[in-house]
Design a protein around this motif. Structure first.
Motif, PDB file in Angstrom:
ATOM      1  N   PHE A  92      42.112  33.411  40.365  1.00  0.00           N
ATOM      2  CA  PHE A  92      40.977  33.611  39.466  1.00  0.00           C
ATOM      3  C   PHE A  92      40.378  34.991  39.689  1.00  0.00           C
ATOM      4  O   PHE A  92      40.029  35.347  40.807  1.00  0.00           O
ATOM      5  N   GLN A  93      40.264  35.763  38.590  1.00  0.00           N
ATOM      6  CA  GLN A  93      39.511  37.018  38.723  1.00  0.00           C
ATOM      7  C   GLN A  93      38.225  36.883  37.910  1.00  0.00           C
ATOM      8  O   GLN A  93      38.244  36.372  36.792  1.00  0.00           O
ATOM      9  N   PRO A  94      37.102  37.333  38.470  1.00  0.00           N
ATOM     10  CA  PRO A  94      35.798  37.093  37.848  1.00  0.00           C
ATOM     11  C   PRO A  94      35.522  38.086  36.719  1.00  0.00           C
ATOM     12  O   PRO A  94      34.798  39.055  36.898  1.00  0.00           O
ATOM     13  N   ILE A  95      36.096  37.799  35.546  1.00  0.00           N
ATOM     14  CA  ILE A  95      36.036  38.762  34.435  1.00  0.00           C
ATOM     15  C   ILE A  95      34.599  38.975  33.956  1.00  0.00           C
ATOM     16  O   ILE A  95      34.175  40.103  33.707  1.00  0.00           O
ATOM     17  N   ARG A  96      33.837  37.899  33.836  1.00  0.00           N
ATOM     18  CA  ARG A  96      32.442  38.033  33.393  1.00  0.00           C
ATOM     19  C   ARG A  96      31.663  38.942  34.352  1.00  0.00           C
ATOM     20  O   ARG A  96      30.927  39.830  33.924  1.00  0.00           O
ATOM     21  N   GLU A  97      31.852  38.701  35.649  1.00  0.00           N
ATOM     22  CA  GLU A  97      31.128  39.495  36.644  1.00  0.00           C
ATOM     23  C   GLU A  97      31.596  40.950  36.614  1.00  0.00           C
ATOM     24  O   GLU A  97      30.809  41.865  36.859  1.00  0.00           O
ATOM     25  N   MET A  98      32.879  41.167  36.315  1.00  0.00           N
ATOM     26  CA  MET A  98      33.360  42.547  36.190  1.00  0.00           C
ATOM     27  C   MET A  98      32.599  43.258  35.071  1.00  0.00           C
ATOM     28  O   MET A  98      32.159  44.395  35.212  1.00  0.00           O
ATOM     29  N   GLY A  99      32.441  42.557  33.949  1.00  0.00           N
ATOM     30  CA  GLY A  99      31.689  43.130  32.829  1.00  0.00           C
ATOM     31  C   GLY A  99      30.234  43.394  33.200  1.00  0.00           C
ATOM     32  O   GLY A  99      29.693  44.458  32.908  1.00  0.00           O
ATOM     33  N   GLU A 100      29.616  42.429  33.870  1.00  0.00           N
ATOM     34  CA  GLU A 100      28.209  42.579  34.248  1.00  0.00           C
ATOM     35  C   GLU A 100      28.002  43.741  35.220  1.00  0.00           C
ATOM     36  O   GLU A 100      27.096  44.550  35.063  1.00  0.00           O
ATOM     37  N   MET A 136      36.849  46.973  39.527  1.00  0.00           N
ATOM     38  CA  MET A 136      38.179  46.370  39.600  1.00  0.00           C
ATOM     39  C   MET A 136      38.062  44.961  40.161  1.00  0.00           C
ATOM     40  O   MET A 136      37.072  44.630  40.821  1.00  0.00           O
ATOM     41  N   ALA A 137      39.109  44.156  39.933  1.00  0.00           N
ATOM     42  CA  ALA A 137      39.274  42.939  40.726  1.00  0.00           C
ATOM     43  C   ALA A 137      40.209  43.296  41.877  1.00  0.00           C
ATOM     44  O   ALA A 137      40.936  44.290  41.805  1.00  0.00           O
ATOM     45  N   ASP A 138      40.200  42.486  42.920  1.00  0.00           N
ATOM     46  CA  ASP A 138      41.038  42.784  44.085  1.00  0.00           C
ATOM     47  C   ASP A 138      42.457  42.310  43.800  1.00  0.00           C
ATOM     48  O   ASP A 138      42.923  41.301  44.332  1.00  0.00           O
ATOM     49  N   ASP A 139      43.145  43.056  42.954  1.00  0.00           N
ATOM     50  CA  ASP A 139      44.465  42.649  42.485  1.00  0.00           C
ATOM     51  C   ASP A 139      45.490  42.557  43.615  1.00  0.00           C
ATOM     52  O   ASP A 139      46.319  41.653  43.632  1.00  0.00           O
ATOM     53  N   TYR A 140      45.402  43.507  44.542  1.00  0.00           N
ATOM     54  CA  TYR A 140      46.358  43.491  45.659  1.00  0.00           C
ATOM     55  C   TYR A 140      46.242  42.175  46.432  1.00  0.00           C
ATOM     56  O   TYR A 140      47.231  41.483  46.647  1.00  0.00           O
ATOM     57  N   TYR A 141      45.023  41.825  46.773  1.00  0.00           N
ATOM     58  CA  TYR A 141      44.802  40.583  47.529  1.00  0.00           C
ATOM     59  C   TYR A 141      45.200  39.360  46.693  1.00  0.00           C
ATOM     60  O   TYR A 141      45.698  38.365  47.238  1.00  0.00           O
ATOM     61  N   GLY A 142      44.990  39.437  45.407  1.00  0.00           N
ATOM     62  CA  GLY A 142      45.417  38.359  44.514  1.00  0.00           C
ATOM     63  C   GLY A 142      46.915  38.130  44.617  1.00  0.00           C
ATOM     64  O   GLY A 142      47.383  36.983  44.675  1.00  0.00           O
ATOM     65  N   VAL A 170      38.859  38.077  44.293  1.00  0.00           N
ATOM     66  CA  VAL A 170      39.602  37.076  43.523  1.00  0.00           C
ATOM     67  C   VAL A 170      39.730  35.854  44.424  1.00  0.00           C
ATOM     68  O   VAL A 170      39.523  35.949  45.625  1.00  0.00           O
ATOM     69  N   ASN A 171      40.054  34.696  43.866  1.00  0.00           N
ATOM     70  CA  ASN A 171      40.315  33.547  44.730  1.00  0.00           C
ATOM     71  C   ASN A 171      41.360  32.632  44.126  1.00  0.00           C
ATOM     72  O   ASN A 171      41.579  32.637  42.903  1.00  0.00           O
ATOM     73  N   LEU A 172      41.990  31.897  45.011  1.00  0.00           N
ATOM     74  CA  LEU A 172      43.035  30.963  44.583  1.00  0.00           C
ATOM     75  C   LEU A 172      42.409  29.669  44.100  1.00  0.00           C
ATOM     76  O   LEU A 172      41.560  29.095  44.791  1.00  0.00           O
ATOM     77  N   ILE A 173      42.812  29.213  42.928  1.00  0.00           N
ATOM     78  CA  ILE A 173      42.454  27.859  42.487  1.00  0.00           C
ATOM     79  C   ILE A 173      43.698  26.993  42.641  1.00  0.00           C
ATOM     80  O   ILE A 173      44.721  27.258  42.000  1.00  0.00           O
ATOM     81  N   GLY A 230      48.535  45.286  37.220  1.00  0.00           N
ATOM     82  CA  GLY A 230      49.748  44.539  37.518  1.00  0.00           C
ATOM     83  C   GLY A 230      50.493  45.098  38.720  1.00  0.00           C
ATOM     84  O   GLY A 230      51.039  44.354  39.546  1.00  0.00           O
ATOM     85  N   THR A 231      50.515  46.413  38.829  1.00  0.00           N
ATOM     86  CA  THR A 231      51.234  47.069  39.920  1.00  0.00           C
ATOM     87  C   THR A 231      50.727  46.613  41.287  1.00  0.00           C
ATOM     88  O   THR A 231      51.508  46.327  42.189  1.00  0.00           O
ATOM     89  N   LYS A 232      49.410  46.531  41.420  1.00  0.00           N
ATOM     90  CA  LYS A 232      48.808  46.098  42.689  1.00  0.00           C
ATOM     91  C   LYS A 232      49.136  44.634  42.985  1.00  0.00           C
ATOM     92  O   LYS A 232      49.339  44.252  44.132  1.00  0.00           O
ATOM     93  N   ARG A 233      49.135  43.832  41.937  1.00  0.00           N
ATOM     94  CA  ARG A 233      49.475  42.416  42.128  1.00  0.00           C
ATOM     95  C   ARG A 233      50.882  42.284  42.708  1.00  0.00           C
ATOM     96  O   ARG A 233      51.125  41.496  43.619  1.00  0.00           O
TER      97      ARG A 233
END
Lengths: 326, 326
Positions: free
Chosen positions: A283-291, A152-158, A314-317, A187-190
């Protein structure tokens, strides 16, 4: 094309010896190995991956099941998964479920019949319990499913980061713009993260939500601009995906109202278009999620210990869409 | 899991008979077929696709080799190819060549070793002659290669349509904005069509071209806006792809200069973002290109007559970016 039988004949050994050399090279003498290699070269022998899969009970094929491919999140994920699979000696079989539960299950059956070593899935259906019934490992991406390892990405923190960024840009009446998604989708966590972070600052988040089924450029545009007209107190927008922001703020109405420059906006995903638009985004690291998902799956396939749950940061840009208010 | 041997035993027939029934059902009596089906159901027998591939010398797997997946043209193509393959009983093995010639060839070897029935390829390299060396059929997409069947969009005519649309919007000094591509890629035809159509109207097309290697948002933006400052007579832009238009006209400088509203613009591709931006564009039917390519490949695989060269039509979608000048 030369077969294993031709190789054995040319090398003057039995077919079993050639097969043994290919599967357990350590049990065959160096001399014999050399003879076989020479024969293979002379005959330009190409091992038949299909036959080897049968022999070794391992196909080195990984299945990827996605609701669709033609969307930035999934095409980036697929790109990364293919690259990582290739780098680790696996091939990728790609299946699209098209957001039909039966088709998702059908894809699993097809992949099973093709003896894949394991499957990565972005499952979209309430009842995903069937995923546990397979003999091979399964890894879930973008969704937690009991008994299945997940990335997962850290959607809640995002969501928290998005709220903080709008608040820092002076927003006291922010709105969340997105589509209604089932509880188990990210989306729910976001939304949770966003609302809870707002609460901490004594702020109540507002909602402008579109039903998922009627989602489409025109509906989204009309719903949003009508909502903004009726609610002039709104002073910040959290778009639940960059593509939503792109639809809302590249249109003629965006130019006409100049809304994009009047209030702070934050997106989610970190797609290229957010850079083009100078949109601040999570930003969520989609490539890294796949890897990571492929890595976990390969570990499982090889009987090693793999994480059961992996959450990527995730991080803010920060860009002009919020910076101009700070 | 039940094997074909278990099925034969339960049905009281030989393994060869079960195998015959599965591969050539017409040669087995109805009575025997019923017995075998009953045994299969009772044992919940699932045919092993890998074993059948070996037996039948047909895997029902199609390979798709693309330079990358994470770009709108290729993800849409992949989506359509997967869907069409599935509807016709084929599985899709996806390989990314990453714009390296060796890797493109390596992907072909891997797919060959996995006994694919045929390959679809978007080849990106000058010397594509190796594509003719394979025993299985190959179909090329978006590029004509001698001796290989191909599926193309009518890029030349697309260029003509773009020129006509800018001219109809009053442009007398149009510029082509794009990246330098090798002769064999579709961009070349688009430019040819555009220039020839301009000539017919006594107009000379201008060029603002970026080297492919240094292509990137910042370079593109700077090159274009500097070009426009130095050449104030330019009164129309043909973007060789919608994504180029999206990069140029969603940025802060687009808002600042209001250029998008001052002169007519035409794109190419028909991606969703062109609708969001109200960009007039030349639509190429990417999904249908994928479907036709699979269809041609399957015909070849099955030994039927298939087109050697297939060109799909493009059409102009008129939107505000030119309409406001007409």
């Amino acid at each position: 094309m030369a077969t294993i039988i031709d190789v054995a004949e040319r090398a003057g050994v039995s077919v079993a010896t050639v097969s043994r050399m290919m599967n357990n090279p350590e049990v065959v003498s160096e001399k014999t190995t050399k003879k076989i290699h020479k024969a293979m070269e002379e005959l330009r022998y190409q091992p038949n991956a299909v036959a080897r899969a049968l022999q070794q009970k391992k196909s080195n094929i990984i299945g990827l099941v996605l609701p669709f491919i033609d969307y930035a999140f999934f095409s980036r994920l697929t790109d990364a998964v293919e690259e990582y699979c290739h780098a680790h000696g696996y091939k990728l079989m790609l299946c699209k479920s098209g957001e039909h539960q039966e088709r998702e299950q059908e894809m699993f059956s097809i992949l099973q019949a093709n003896k894949v070593d394991g499957i990565l899935v972005c499952s979209r259906f309430g009842d995903a319990s069937f995923l546990k019934d397979y003999e091979f490992p399964v890894v879930s991406i973008e969704r937690e499913i009991e008994g299945i390892p997940s990335v997962m990405a850290d959607d809640y923190y995002g969501g928290c980061l998005a709220a903080n960024e709008l608040i820092a840009a002076g927003s006291k009446n922010p709105v969340i713009l997105g589509s209604q998604v089932p509880d188990y989708l990210p989306g729910t966590k976001r939304i949770e993260g966003f609302c809870n972070e707002c609460s901490k600052h004594g702020i109540t988040a507002n909602f402008c939500m579109i039903e998922n089924d009627s989602m489409g450029k025109k509906v989204l545009e009309n719903t949003f601009y009508e909502y903004m007209e009726k609610n002039p107190e709104i002073d910040g927008v959290f778009c639940m995906g960059d593509m939503i922001a792109a639809q809302i703020f590249t249109c003629e109405r965006a130019y006409a109202t100049n809304l994009y420059h009047k209030i702070p906006i934050v997106g989610f995903d970190g797609f290229e278009i957010s850079e083009w638009m100078q949109l601040s985004t999570i930003f969520q690291p989609i490539r890294e999620m796949g890897e990571c998902a492929v890595d976990m799956l390969i570990k499982k396939i090889e009987g090693k210990i793999a994480p059961q749950r992996l959450v990527l940061p995730v991080n803010l840009i920060k860009r002009e869409s919020t910076l101009r208010f700070q």
